[in-house]
Design a protein around this motif. Structure first.
Motif, mmCIF file in Angstrom:
data_model
loop_
_atom_site.group_PDB
_atom_site.id
_atom_site.type_symbol
_atom_site.label_atom_id
_atom_site.label_comp_id
_atom_site.label_asym_id
_atom_site.label_seq_id
_atom_site.Cartn_x
_atom_site.Cartn_y
_atom_site.Cartn_z
ATOM 1 N N ALA A 232 28.064 61.396 30.570
ATOM 2 C CA ALA A 232 28.006 62.802 30.143
ATOM 3 C C ALA A 232 28.270 62.962 28.646
ATOM 4 N N GLU A 233 29.219 62.202 28.112
ATOM 5 C CA GLU A 233 29.614 62.387 26.710
ATOM 6 C C GLU A 233 28.882 61.467 25.735
ATOM 7 N N HIS A 234 28.452 60.287 26.215
ATOM 8 C CA HIS A 234 27.888 59.293 25.292
ATOM 9 C C HIS A 234 26.530 58.741 25.729
ATOM 10 N N LYS A 235 26.029 59.175 26.899
ATOM 11 C CA LYS A 235 24.770 58.659 27.450
ATOM 12 C C LYS A 235 24.812 57.128 27.600
ATOM 13 N N ILE A 236 25.987 56.623 28.031
ATOM 14 C CA ILE A 236 26.187 55.194 28.247
ATOM 15 C C ILE A 236 26.287 54.930 29.743
ATOM 16 N N GLY A 237 25.624 53.867 30.190
ATOM 17 C CA GLY A 237 25.715 53.397 31.563
ATOM 18 C C GLY A 237 25.850 51.888 31.558
ATOM 19 N N VAL A 238 26.091 51.335 32.738
ATOM 20 C CA VAL A 238 26.242 49.882 32.868
ATOM 21 C C VAL A 238 25.333 49.367 33.994
ATOM 22 N N PRO A 239 24.018 49.368 33.760
ATOM 23 C CA PRO A 239 23.104 48.937 34.811
ATOM 24 C C PRO A 239 23.328 47.477 35.199
ATOM 25 N N LEU A 240 23.010 47.219 36.434
ATOM 26 C CA LEU A 240 23.185 45.902 37.038
ATOM 27 C C LEU A 240 22.050 44.968 36.637
ATOM 28 N N LEU A 241 22.409 43.756 36.196
ATOM 29 C CA LEU A 241 21.421 42.740 35.853
ATOM 30 C C LEU A 241 21.357 41.639 36.906
ATOM 31 N N GLU A 242 22.502 41.375 37.544
ATOM 32 C CA GLU A 242 22.574 40.282 38.516
ATOM 33 C C GLU A 242 23.758 40.539 39.436
ATOM 34 N N ALA A 243 23.625 40.118 40.697
ATOM 35 C CA ALA A 243 24.738 40.234 41.649
ATOM 36 C C ALA A 243 24.669 39.086 42.648
ATOM 37 N N ASN A 244 25.848 38.669 43.083
ATOM 38 C CA ASN A 244 25.946 37.590 44.063
ATOM 39 C C ASN A 244 27.208 37.808 44.881
ATOM 40 N N CYS A 245 27.164 37.414 46.150
ATOM 41 C CA CYS A 245 28.344 37.528 47.000
ATOM 42 C C CYS A 245 28.346 36.372 47.996
ATOM 43 N N VAL A 246 29.520 35.776 48.178
ATOM 44 C CA VAL A 246 29.715 34.689 49.143
ATOM 45 C C VAL A 246 30.641 35.223 50.227
ATOM 46 N N PHE A 247 30.231 35.074 51.482
ATOM 47 C CA PHE A 247 30.968 35.618 52.617
ATOM 48 C C PHE A 247 31.734 34.493 53.311
ATOM 49 N N LYS A 248 33.056 34.646 53.445
ATOM 50 C CA LYS A 248 33.904 33.598 54.001
ATOM 51 C C LYS A 248 34.369 33.915 55.429
ATOM 52 N N ARG A 249 34.657 35.194 55.679
ATOM 53 C CA ARG A 249 35.109 35.647 56.994
ATOM 54 C C ARG A 249 34.523 37.034 57.242
ATOM 55 N N PRO A 250 34.280 37.380 58.493
ATOM 56 C CA PRO A 250 33.695 38.705 58.756
ATOM 57 C C PRO A 250 34.712 39.831 58.581
ATOM 58 N N LEU A 251 34.196 40.990 58.245
ATOM 59 C CA LEU A 251 34.976 42.219 58.269
ATOM 60 C C LEU A 251 34.486 43.046 59.440
ATOM 61 N N LEU A 252 35.418 43.772 60.057
ATOM 62 C CA LEU A 252 35.113 44.547 61.258
ATOM 63 C C LEU A 252 35.479 46.012 61.065
ATOM 64 N N PHE A 253 34.971 46.841 61.951
ATOM 65 C CA PHE A 253 35.271 48.274 61.957
ATOM 66 C C PHE A 253 36.783 48.494 61.866
ATOM 67 N N GLU A 254 37.186 49.382 60.965
ATOM 68 C CA GLU A 254 38.561 49.805 60.706
ATOM 69 C C GLU A 254 39.413 48.788 59.960
ATOM 70 N N ASP A 255 38.849 47.658 59.524
ATOM 71 C CA ASP A 255 39.617 46.728 58.697
ATOM 72 C C ASP A 255 40.019 47.413 57.399
ATOM 73 N N GLN A 256 41.225 47.144 56.954
ATOM 74 C CA GLN A 256 41.716 47.615 55.663
ATOM 75 C C GLN A 256 41.437 46.513 54.638
ATOM 76 N N VAL A 257 40.772 46.854 53.555
ATOM 77 C CA VAL A 257 40.328 45.872 52.574
ATOM 78 C C VAL A 257 40.725 46.335 51.175
ATOM 79 N N ILE A 258 41.041 45.370 50.331
ATOM 80 C CA ILE A 258 41.271 45.646 48.913
ATOM 81 C C ILE A 258 40.299 44.775 48.128
#
Length: 139
Positions: free
Chosen positions: A49-75
């Motif tokens: 809004a003030e500076h017309k600055i954004g941080v568009p995504l160039l690349e993303a990756n994610c490695v999954f080690k254990r499943p998450l389930l409904f109602e899990d609390q995550v940080i």
């Protein structure tokens, strides 16, 4: 600076087996990145809004080690892992019950949206806030 973005897995985040559908991790990484910017004092909405600055995504990756389930609390713990002149790499660790269940990263460009989008150098004042925890700094 390392930030924490807490959330609870919702029913709509899961598949028929009750396990989180993988694209949601990418959505949460995006949310955590914008939360990170807000926590260091530069909310995305204000930057745009003030500076017309954004941080568009160039690349993303994610490695999954254990499943998450409904109602899990995550940080999601987020920190800038690499900082270049116009680009930064932010790492995200998904933690449930003190265990990393997934980890990923995003590479984003500091971009002006005044006219045609163009990557700009990250301002020094913002670089300083990111630098306190960066593993690698490149010109």
């Amino acid at each position: 600076m390392k930030t924490e973005y807490p959330f609870q897995v919702r029913w709509g985040d899961t598949d028929a087996a009750g396990i989180v559908f993988y694209p949601n991790f990418y959505k949460w990484m995006d949310d955590a990145t914008h939360d990170y910017l807000a926590q260091i004092g530069y909310p995305s909405s204000k930057l745009f809004a003030e500076h017309k600055i954004g941080v568009p995504l160039l690349e993303a990756n994610c490695v999954f080690k254990r499943p998450l389930l409904f109602e899990d609390q995550v940080i999601v713990q987020s920190f800038v892992e690499e900082l270049r002149n116009k680009v930064f790499k932010i790492k995200h660790e998904f933690i449930k019950e003190e265990q990393i269940v997934a980890e990923g990263y995003e590479v984003r460009a500091w971009t002006s949206f005044e006219g045609k989008p163009k990557a700009n150098p990250i301002p020094d004042v913002i670089r300083e806030k990111m630098l306190s925890q960066v593993g690698t700094v490149e010109g």
